[in-house]
Each structure stands twice: as structure tokens, then as C-alpha cells.
Design a protein around this motif. Structure first.
Motif, mmCIF file in Angstrom:
data_model
loop_
_atom_site.group_PDB
_atom_site.id
_atom_site.type_symbol
_atom_site.label_atom_id
_atom_site.label_comp_id
_atom_site.label_asym_id
_atom_site.label_seq_id
_atom_site.Cartn_x
_atom_site.Cartn_y
_atom_site.Cartn_z
ATOM 1 N N TYR A 129 36.577 35.990 32.086
ATOM 2 C CA TYR A 129 35.754 37.150 32.771
ATOM 3 C C TYR A 129 36.519 37.228 34.410
ATOM 4 C CZ TYR A 129 31.967 36.012 29.887
ATOM 5 O OH TYR A 129 31.196 35.959 28.568
ATOM 6 N N LEU A 130 36.322 38.514 34.821
ATOM 7 C CA LEU A 130 36.795 38.642 36.217
ATOM 8 C C LEU A 130 35.382 38.978 37.100
ATOM 9 C CD1 LEU A 130 38.940 39.462 38.471
ATOM 10 C CD2 LEU A 130 38.272 41.981 37.961
ATOM 11 N N GLN A 131 35.310 37.874 37.921
ATOM 12 C CA GLN A 131 34.177 37.820 38.634
ATOM 13 C C GLN A 131 34.349 38.815 40.154
ATOM 14 O OE1 GLN A 131 33.063 34.638 41.908
ATOM 15 N NE2 GLN A 131 31.246 34.491 40.664
ATOM 16 N N VAL A 132 33.366 39.908 40.164
ATOM 17 C CA VAL A 132 33.681 40.920 41.417
ATOM 18 C C VAL A 132 32.485 40.661 42.216
ATOM 19 C CG1 VAL A 132 34.314 43.412 41.706
ATOM 20 C CG2 VAL A 132 34.802 42.322 39.610
ATOM 21 N N ILE A 133 32.752 40.627 43.565
ATOM 22 C CA ILE A 133 31.572 40.541 44.595
ATOM 23 C C ILE A 133 31.820 41.745 45.373
ATOM 24 C CG2 ILE A 133 30.466 39.093 46.251
ATOM 25 C CD1 ILE A 133 31.289 36.500 44.779
ATOM 26 N N TYR A 134 30.753 42.675 45.352
ATOM 27 C CA TYR A 134 30.570 43.742 46.813
ATOM 28 C C TYR A 134 29.614 43.377 47.643
ATOM 29 C CZ TYR A 134 33.234 46.669 43.000
ATOM 30 O OH TYR A 134 34.212 47.168 42.171
ATOM 31 N N PRO A 135 30.103 43.274 48.831
ATOM 32 C CA PRO A 135 28.980 43.409 49.742
ATOM 33 C C PRO A 135 28.347 44.550 49.892
ATOM 34 C CG PRO A 135 31.198 43.723 50.799
ATOM 35 C CD PRO A 135 31.590 43.432 49.291
ATOM 36 N N VAL A 136 27.302 44.698 50.083
ATOM 37 C CA VAL A 136 26.438 45.981 49.945
ATOM 38 C C VAL A 136 26.430 46.627 51.365
ATOM 39 C CG1 VAL A 136 23.679 46.943 49.968
ATOM 40 C CG2 VAL A 136 24.857 45.091 48.482
ATOM 41 N N SER A 137 26.875 47.749 51.390
ATOM 42 C CA SER A 137 27.032 48.500 52.868
ATOM 43 C C SER A 137 26.204 49.965 52.556
ATOM 44 C CB SER A 137 28.711 49.052 53.016
ATOM 45 O OG SER A 137 28.575 49.768 54.233
ATOM 46 N N ARG A 138 25.225 49.987 53.444
ATOM 47 C CA ARG A 138 24.533 51.102 53.523
ATOM 48 C C ARG A 138 24.821 52.444 54.248
ATOM 49 N NH1 ARG A 138 20.083 49.473 50.583
ATOM 50 N NH2 ARG A 138 19.635 47.169 50.601
ATOM 51 N N LYS A 139 25.980 52.456 54.627
ATOM 52 C CA LYS A 139 26.548 53.481 55.482
ATOM 53 C C LYS A 139 28.097 53.731 54.835
ATOM 54 C CE LYS A 139 28.669 50.247 59.025
ATOM 55 N NZ LYS A 139 28.799 49.924 60.119
ATOM 56 N N TYR A 140 28.456 55.058 55.031
ATOM 57 C CA TYR A 140 29.594 55.495 54.509
ATOM 58 C C TYR A 140 30.885 54.725 55.094
ATOM 59 C CZ TYR A 140 33.668 58.596 53.159
ATOM 60 O OH TYR A 140 34.675 58.971 52.601
ATOM 61 N N LEU A 141 31.748 54.487 54.382
ATOM 62 C CA LEU A 141 33.302 53.768 54.853
ATOM 63 C C LEU A 141 34.283 54.518 54.198
ATOM 64 C CD1 LEU A 141 32.407 49.980 54.507
ATOM 65 C CD2 LEU A 141 31.939 51.364 56.418
ATOM 66 N N ALA A 142 35.131 55.164 55.162
ATOM 67 C CA ALA A 142 36.102 56.220 54.809
ATOM 68 C C ALA A 142 37.354 55.239 53.781
ATOM 69 C CB ALA A 142 36.977 56.454 56.098
ATOM 70 N N MET A 143 37.319 54.000 54.361
ATOM 71 C CA MET A 143 38.263 53.221 53.419
ATOM 72 C C MET A 143 37.598 51.867 53.405
ATOM 73 S SD MET A 143 41.104 53.402 51.870
ATOM 74 C CE MET A 143 41.872 54.843 52.521
ATOM 75 N N ALA A 144 37.088 51.708 52.021
ATOM 76 C CA ALA A 144 36.249 50.477 51.785
ATOM 77 C C ALA A 144 37.414 49.356 51.656
ATOM 78 C CB ALA A 144 35.341 50.608 50.695
ATOM 79 N N SER A 145 36.914 48.149 51.936
ATOM 80 C CA SER A 145 37.768 46.794 51.755
ATOM 81 C C SER A 145 37.820 46.617 50.185
ATOM 82 C CB SER A 145 37.400 45.685 52.530
ATOM 83 O OG SER A 145 35.989 45.393 52.182
ATOM 84 N N ALA A 146 38.768 45.748 49.867
ATOM 85 C CA ALA A 146 38.707 45.340 48.374
ATOM 86 C C ALA A 146 37.559 44.290 48.131
ATOM 87 C CB ALA A 146 39.988 44.449 48.290
ATOM 88 N N PRO A 147 37.003 44.314 47.116
ATOM 89 C CA PRO A 147 36.034 43.378 46.697
ATOM 90 C C PRO A 147 36.565 42.011 46.488
ATOM 91 C CG PRO A 147 36.638 44.696 44.633
ATOM 92 C CD PRO A 147 37.178 45.166 45.905
ATOM 93 N N ARG A 148 35.647 40.781 46.531
ATOM 94 C CA ARG A 148 36.236 39.607 46.284
ATOM 95 C C ARG A 148 36.534 39.523 44.861
ATOM 96 N NH1 ARG A 148 31.914 38.031 49.597
ATOM 97 N NH2 ARG A 148 31.091 36.391 48.236
ATOM 98 N N LEU A 149 37.512 38.909 44.348
ATOM 99 C CA LEU A 149 37.863 38.814 43.001
ATOM 100 C C LEU A 149 38.243 37.448 42.686
ATOM 101 C CD1 LEU A 149 40.265 41.902 42.808
ATOM 102 C CD2 LEU A 149 37.712 41.886 42.227
ATOM 103 N N LYS A 150 37.889 37.053 41.391
ATOM 104 C CA LYS A 150 38.219 35.608 40.933
ATOM 105 C C LYS A 150 38.138 35.950 39.370
ATOM 106 C CE LYS A 150 36.946 30.908 41.297
ATOM 107 N NZ LYS A 150 35.990 29.723 41.776
ATOM 108 N N LEU A 151 39.105 35.019 38.785
ATOM 109 C CA LEU A 151 39.384 34.994 37.277
ATOM 110 C C LEU A 151 38.394 33.738 36.780
ATOM 111 C CD1 LEU A 151 40.546 37.027 35.671
ATOM 112 C CD2 LEU A 151 42.389 35.473 35.344
#
Length: 378
Positions: free
Chosen positions: A189-211
Motif C-alpha cells: 500500500y501507499l499511505q497518503v496523508i493530506y493536511p486539510v486546508s480550507r483555503k485555496y493554495l496556488a501551489m499545494a505541497s506534496a502529501p506525506r507518502l509512505k510505502l
């Protein structure tokens, strides 16, 4: 788990759950809620979900073991109501609790699996309600993938996050290994963690990824040594996953091929050492040979790494004649030996011959060590 203190009807259902579930469910603790404190009729199940565990209490009644159990969910899931009460006069749909049959050993298994499926739908609904445009877009690109699990993490002391468990590879990993005794289906599995952002971001950061892989898969493939591909600026998950899966599939096939390389090495060891006393026939990671020097007999244990022949095997000697008197007569063993001549460019016959030549001298040092240990024990 004190089997003799669990009512037989409850024990039968619990044993069936633990032995037949495709998930590695564990019993964390058992206790009594009965007037007879010697009867254990309640327990906590740790159930795999989204690459973590959810913990539910299963509450039977030892005095009335024919009744269905109650299930108590974790405090963070107080809004999870799998079987909502219908309106007055409406027929309630059947479920595993309403259709309970205490004499059927499969009922607890059916109940836990049904609740887990409903919990999966509950978490997916929670994630779908999050007001985060980037998150909604990412999830929309993965709808075609089956088996994705989602979890909405929030609390007073921690930031809101959405965790995804994305199953990778369509290949059946269990069928790639001849003679495999894996009980559960092996997965990556690829574990993907997205921080919740309630505002628009022009360039979102990469999610945290772990195999993350099934624990048993580590006998074939070291997931910890796999390097995830770089997440490029502006990339989305739908672009990232195909590259990751191509890399994974290539390395898995290489890992399967390396089994035969290790098998040939063990076969080559049999020329100077004789037939192995014991050897791993499936993954070819371990082998043990009986050797002697004069009257001194000893075992040679080989542990062959996944990265063989790039990494050399670890050797350990074990006397057949010398024992620790203060450790339950355990045989005396050497330290791990890896300081011997080695080159990954040698053929397996030369590797075996050089190890044998090394042990001709090293076994004399080991015999001396064994005799010194016996003198110290007197």
C-alpha cells in the motif's frame, strides 16, 4: 487467553473469527462483566483499517451467552451509527445482529466484517464532506481504483488530516512464490496523508507518502529500502501512481528472480559441506550444515540477505559438544561472522569454496572459545 475461562459458545465464535478472517485481527485484552469474575465474556478487538488499527469492545453476557453481543466503538467514533433506528412502523433491514444465531460459529466473523464495511463507508462519507478543493480533486482522480480506504483524523490537540491507504499492483503476490505458505493475501500500500486546508493554495505541497507492506512480504522484498519516486511540483496522485507501480513491479520481479540465485548458492555449499541439515526451501534465506574438524563437530548457520550476492551471507557456528551450564544447557554459539573473503563477482562455486577454506581456520578459534567458556563455568 485462558481458554477454560471463556464460555464455550463465545470461544467458538472468537476462534472462528481469528482463524478465518482475511484481516489480521488481534485480541488486545479480555475481562469479565459477569457476577462470576472467572468467566471472561468481554474483549477488545484490534481490527486493521487504513494501515492502522481501530479498536472495538465486544461485550457478551456470560449469563446469557445465547444473546448477540454489544459492540462499543472508540470515543472518536461517537457519530458512527451503523444500524440507525428506522421510523415507527417501518420495517428494519436485516443485519448481522438482528439475524443472530448463537449456534453458528461464523456469526461474530460476519458481524465484524459487516461493521468494518459500514465503517469504511462512514469514513468515506466524512472525507467527502471536507471543504478542501485540492483533496476533492485528488480523490476524484482515484475513484477507478478499488479497495482504497480513507480515514478522517481530527481532534482538539491534532490538526485535521485525511489518510488514504491505496493498494498497489494488480499482480497476485502470493502466486509469484512457488510453495509459499502465506496465509493472508500479501499486499503493498501507499499511505497518503493530506493536511486539510480550507483555503485555496496556488501551489499545494506534496502529501506525506509512505510505502507499507504486509509483514510477511519482508521475507521476499525489503520495502524499507525501496526509494519512492520524487513528487514533482504540480503533480497529482493520478500521475504519481503509475510511475510508482512500474518501479515496484520491476523490483518485485527482481526479488523473485533472486530466490533462484540464493538457491544455487545453497546447492553450491553442499559440495564442500555436504547436504544441508536444514534449509529454507521457499525463499532460500537460511541453511544449516553439519561440519567437523577432527573430533570437534559443529553446525554452520547461513543467513542469506535479500541483497545477495551484493551483500554477503552472515555465518554463525554452533557447537554440538559444548553447552552453557547456566543457560538451560543451551549450545555455545559464535558471534556473527562476516569478516571473510567475499566478492559478488565470484561464481557460487568459488563463494562456497572460499567460505569453506575460511572456516577450516575459524573453527579452530571457535573450538578454543568453547573450551574457554567451559573452563569459566567450572
Amino acid at each position: 487467553m485462558a481458554v477454560d475461562s471463556i464460555p464455550p459458545i463465545i470461544l467458538t465464535q472468537l476462534n472462528y473469527l481469528l482463524s478465518h478472517s482475511p484481516y489480521s485481527i488481534k485480541v488486545e485484552q479480555m475481562w469479565s462483566g459477569s457476577k462470576n469474575p472467572g468467566l471472561l465474556d468481554r474483549f477488545t478487538l484490534a481490527i486493521p483499517f487504513c494501515l492502522d488499527y481501530i479498536k472495538w469492545d465486544v461485550i457478551y453476557n456470560a449469563q446469557f451467552p445465547l444473546l448477540a453481543p454489544d459492540i462499543i466503538f472508540g470515543p472518536e467514533d461517537e457519530n458512527f451509527r451503523p444500524y440507525p433506528a428506522g421510523r415507527e412502523g417501518e420495517l428494519k433491514p436485516k443485519n448481522s445482529l438482528s439475524d443472530w444465531n448463537c449456534k453458528d460459529p461464523t456469526r461474530l466473523l460476519s458481524l465484524i466484517h459487516e461493521l468494518r464495511s459500514l465503517y469504511m463507508a462512514y469514513q468515506k462519507k466524512r472525507v467527502g464532506e471536507v471543504d478542501d478543493e485540492r483533496l476533492k480533486f485528488e480523490i476524484s482522480t482515484m475513484y477507478s481504483r478499488e479497495g482504497i480506504e480513507m480515514y478522517m483524523s481530527s481532534g482538539v490537540d491534532k490538526p485535521e488530516e485525511v489518510k488514504l491507504a491505496v493498494p498497489l499492483l494488480e499482480m497476485d503476490l502470493n502466486k509469484t512464490i512457488v510453495g509459499s505458505t502465506w496465509r493472508h493475501q500479501q499486499k503493498i500500500y501507499l499511505q497518503v496523508i493530506y493536511p486539510v486546508s480550507r483555503k485555496y493554495l496556488a501551489m499545494a505541497s506534496a502529501p506525506r507518502l509512505k510505502l507499507i507492506s504486509s509483514p510477511e512480504l519482508k521475507t521476499l522484498f525489503s520495502i524499507d529500502e525501496f526509494r519512492l519516486p520524487t513528487w514533482l511540483e504540480g503533480m497529482c496522485m493520478a500521475e504519481y501512481l503509475p510511475t510508482l507501480e512500474d518501479m515496484l513491479e520491476t523490483q518485485i520481479r527482481d526479488a523473485v528472480s533472486s530466490i533462484e540465485v540464493r538457491r544455487k548458492f545453497i546447492t553450491a555449499l553442499a559440495i564442500p559441506f555436504g547436504r544441508p541439515v536444514e534449509a529454507d526451501p521457499v525463499f532460500c534465506r537460511k541453511a544449516t550444515f553439519l561440519a567437523c574438524s577432527g573430533m570437534f563437530t559443529f553446525l554452520v548457520h547461513f543467513t542469506i540477505p535479500l541483497q545477495f550476492p551484493r551483500q554477503q551471507p552472515a555465518l554463525m557456528l554452533q557447537s554440538s559438544q559444548h553447552f552453557h551450564s547456566h543457560s538451560g544447557n543451551a549450545p555455545i554459539k559464535s558471534a556473527i561472522l562476516q569478516d571473510y573473503p567475499w566478492s559478488p563477482r565470484w561464481d557460487v562455486a568459488q563463494m562456497a569454496e572460499r567460505i569453506f577454506d575460511y572456516l577450516v581456520e575459524e573453527c579452530l578459534n571457535f573450538k578454543k572459545h568453547c573450551n574457554e567458556v567451559l573452563v569459566q563455568q567450572r
